[in-house]
Design a protein around this motif. Structure first.
Motif, PDB file in Angstrom:
ATOM      1  N   PRO A  80     -12.753  48.430  -2.717  1.00  0.00           N
ATOM      2  CA  PRO A  80     -13.510  47.943  -1.557  1.00  0.00           C
ATOM      3  C   PRO A  80     -14.916  48.534  -1.582  1.00  0.00           C
ATOM      4  O   PRO A  80     -15.093  49.727  -1.857  1.00  0.00           O
ATOM      5  CB  PRO A  80     -12.697  48.479  -0.371  1.00  0.00           C
ATOM      6  CG  PRO A  80     -11.994  49.683  -0.893  1.00  0.00           C
ATOM      7  CD  PRO A  80     -11.705  49.392  -2.339  1.00  0.00           C
ATOM      8  N   VAL A  81     -15.913  47.725  -1.324  1.00  0.00           N
ATOM      9  CA  VAL A  81     -17.304  48.198  -1.326  1.00  0.00           C
ATOM     10  C   VAL A  81     -17.980  47.766  -0.030  1.00  0.00           C
ATOM     11  O   VAL A  81     -17.606  46.777   0.595  1.00  0.00           O
ATOM     12  CB  VAL A  81     -18.083  47.643  -2.535  1.00  0.00           C
ATOM     13  CG1 VAL A  81     -17.443  48.092  -3.835  1.00  0.00           C
ATOM     14  CG2 VAL A  81     -18.174  46.128  -2.482  1.00  0.00           C
ATOM     15  N   ALA A  82     -18.986  48.543   0.365  1.00  0.00           N
ATOM     16  CA  ALA A  82     -19.718  48.256   1.598  1.00  0.00           C
ATOM     17  C   ALA A  82     -20.587  47.018   1.405  1.00  0.00           C
ATOM     18  O   ALA A  82     -21.116  46.764   0.323  1.00  0.00           O
ATOM     19  CB  ALA A  82     -20.565  49.454   1.992  1.00  0.00           C
ATOM     20  N   ARG A  83     -20.739  46.285   2.468  1.00  0.00           N
ATOM     21  CA  ARG A  83     -21.592  45.111   2.440  1.00  0.00           C
ATOM     22  C   ARG A  83     -22.332  45.021   3.772  1.00  0.00           C
ATOM     23  O   ARG A  83     -22.009  45.723   4.720  1.00  0.00           O
ATOM     24  CB  ARG A  83     -20.758  43.840   2.242  1.00  0.00           C
ATOM     25  CG  ARG A  83     -19.766  43.573   3.359  1.00  0.00           C
ATOM     26  CD  ARG A  83     -18.885  42.388   3.089  1.00  0.00           C
ATOM     27  NE  ARG A  83     -19.631  41.160   2.879  1.00  0.00           N
ATOM     28  CZ  ARG A  83     -19.060  39.982   2.636  1.00  0.00           C
ATOM     29  NH1 ARG A  83     -17.732  39.895   2.551  1.00  0.00           N
ATOM     30  NH2 ARG A  83     -19.791  38.912   2.455  1.00  0.00           N
ATOM     31  N   GLY A  84     -23.335  44.179   3.826  1.00  0.00           N
ATOM     32  CA  GLY A  84     -24.042  43.977   5.079  1.00  0.00           C
ATOM     33  C   GLY A  84     -25.451  44.534   5.072  1.00  0.00           C
ATOM     34  O   GLY A  84     -26.010  44.896   4.019  1.00  0.00           O
ATOM     35  N   GLU A  85     -26.031  44.631   6.268  1.00  0.00           N
ATOM     36  CA  GLU A  85     -27.436  44.992   6.393  1.00  0.00           C
ATOM     37  C   GLU A  85     -27.717  46.433   5.970  1.00  0.00           C
ATOM     38  O   GLU A  85     -28.788  46.738   5.452  1.00  0.00           O
ATOM     39  CB  GLU A  85     -27.893  44.765   7.838  1.00  0.00           C
ATOM     40  CG  GLU A  85     -27.875  43.293   8.257  1.00  0.00           C
ATOM     41  CD  GLU A  85     -28.340  43.107   9.675  1.00  0.00           C
ATOM     42  OE1 GLU A  85     -28.190  44.058  10.480  1.00  0.00           O
ATOM     43  OE2 GLU A  85     -28.875  42.031   9.991  1.00  0.00           O
ATOM     44  N   GLY A  86     -26.758  47.327   6.197  1.00  0.00           N
ATOM     45  CA  GLY A  86     -26.977  48.711   5.794  1.00  0.00           C
ATOM     46  C   GLY A  86     -27.164  48.846   4.300  1.00  0.00           C
ATOM     47  O   GLY A  86     -28.079  49.551   3.832  1.00  0.00           O
TER      48      GLY A  86
END
Length: 410
Positions: A80-86
């Protein structure tokens, strides 16, 4: 990869380690998605803090993670990896600051950059990164011109700085740039009240980044004749350490004034791992995972004491009774796994791992035997977070029970 906050996996609990890797991979993949494969070389440990801060403030919601495909950095496993505006903001900031680093090396004429064709190519790459970072920043409401302006002022300050110039005058542009990036995470997370304390934390983080880089490079810069803030201003290492300790305290105070939904990882990175970075730069770190490591007073192991690590020898015979092995009759060594790779295929896998940081920090599968191994990070100056810290209950958060009111529950 580069950066001052490089947490050792021994100090992070399993959950925090997974979360940290999610942000690191998220930054890398955000760079690839928005700016192409080549942009992934600017992936760095400090940039992911922007992603961590954004997620730490935001309300929990679906869509924060996605499953990424196999990668050599993860031993060819999905994760799992981070996604989005950050993650995208972290990518934009990383591009602009990496561009500044390239231009600084060009100005100093470091290494191959002394040659005009190489320097010209490096300047074109840096200019492209500036434009790419500006595009992503504009989509997120963040003006990267603040970062570029700070970098441009840095060059002018270095030209006029000399003995007697306050060291904080030299670090001011870096402080301004990181303050802007940290503050914008509050905007993205919908917590505008956090902008001021996070700007203060970012300002002090930028000061630390600049000072630690100067401390680590001082001897090398002196040998090569490159400009160094400590040498140029006549600042002693003792004074630099005092400024670093003051900044560490200020970061912790600023974090207490911010409101987080789940700030555990942000706290570990900015309150505890940041102190480890300072200790590492000044040579005051002890490693509990390596025999004969660097001691707290900076002294090395006694001469003649063998060094051990992930690939070093184990003291004694593990299959014989007595020291170094279990009591009782000798036991035969375990049988090697049957699914060993061949020589050529193993060498190819090894080459792939060697091109990443997987063999340096983290864990990986042995290219031939498939056995799980610790990377060279096991030889790092990672300290022992459980010694003298009863409130942690070995949760891996490295809580400084005397200095911060952190939640040690795991």
């Amino acid at each position: 990869m580069f950066g001052i906050v490089r947490p050792c996996t021994h100090r992070l609990s399993e959950g925090l380690r997974t979360e940290w890797m999610a942000h690191l991979c998220g930054l890398c993949l955000a760079l690839r998605s928005d700016h192409g494969q080549f942009a992934r070389i600017v992936t760095n440990y400090d940039g992911l803090i922007v992603s961590v801060l954004t997620e730490a403030q935001a309300e929990r919601a679906t869509g924060w993670r996605r499953t990424a495909g196999p990668c050599p950095l993860r031993a060819m496993r999905t994760a799992p990896v981070a996604r989005g505006e950050g993650a995208r903001l972290a990518a934009a900031v990383s591009l602009v600051l990496a561009s500044a680093k390239v231009r600084d090396h060009v100005a100093d004429g470091d290494g191959l950059l002394k040659r005009r064709p190489v320097a010209a190519a490096a300047r074109r790459v840096a200019a492209g990164w500036d434009r790419a970072g500006a595009r992503t920043g504009a989509q997120l409401g963040f003006d990267t011109a603040l970062l570029v302006d700070a970098v441009d002022r840095q060059t002018g300050i270095e030209l006029i700085a000399g003995p007697g110039t306050p060291l904080l005058t030299v670090t001011e542009p870096t402080e301004t740039a990181t303050a802007a990036a940290f503050a914008h995470t509050a905007v993205l997370a919908g917590k505008p009240q956090n902008a001021e304390p996070l700007a203060e934390a970012g300002r002090l983080f930028g000061r630390l980044a600049h000072l630690l880089d100067a401390v680590e490079d001082q001897e090398t810069d002196a040998a090569s004749g490159a400009w160094n803030p400590l040498t140029a201003t006549g600042t002693s290492r003792a004074e630099a350490r005092r400024l670093c300790d003051d900044a560490l305290h200020g970061v912790r105070l600023a974090l207490r004034d911010a409101e987080f939904t789940n700030g555990k990882l942000a706290h570990v990175l900015l309150a505890h791992e940041l102190r480890q970075s300072v200790d590492r730069a000044f040579g005051t770190t002890a490693c509990s995972h390596q025999a004969g490591g660097v001691l707290l007073d900076g002294a090395g192991a006694p001469s003649g004491v063998p060094q051990t690590g992930a690939f070093g020898p184990v003291p004694g015979n593990p299959y014989a009774p007595g020291p170094g092995g279990p009591a009782g009759p000798p036991q035969p060594p375990p049988e090697p796994p049957r699914d060993r790779r061949g020589l050529i295929m193993g060498c190819l896998v090894w080459a792939g791992l060697a091109c990443t940081c997987q063999m340096c920090c983290g864990t990986f599968n042995d290219p031939w035997s498939h056995q799980r191994r610790d990377g060279l990070c096991s030889q790092c100056d990672c300290g022992n977070c459980s010694d003298g810290c009863e409130c942690c209950s070995n949760c891996g958060d490295c809580c400084d029970c005397c200095g911060c009111d952190c939640d040690c529950s795991c």
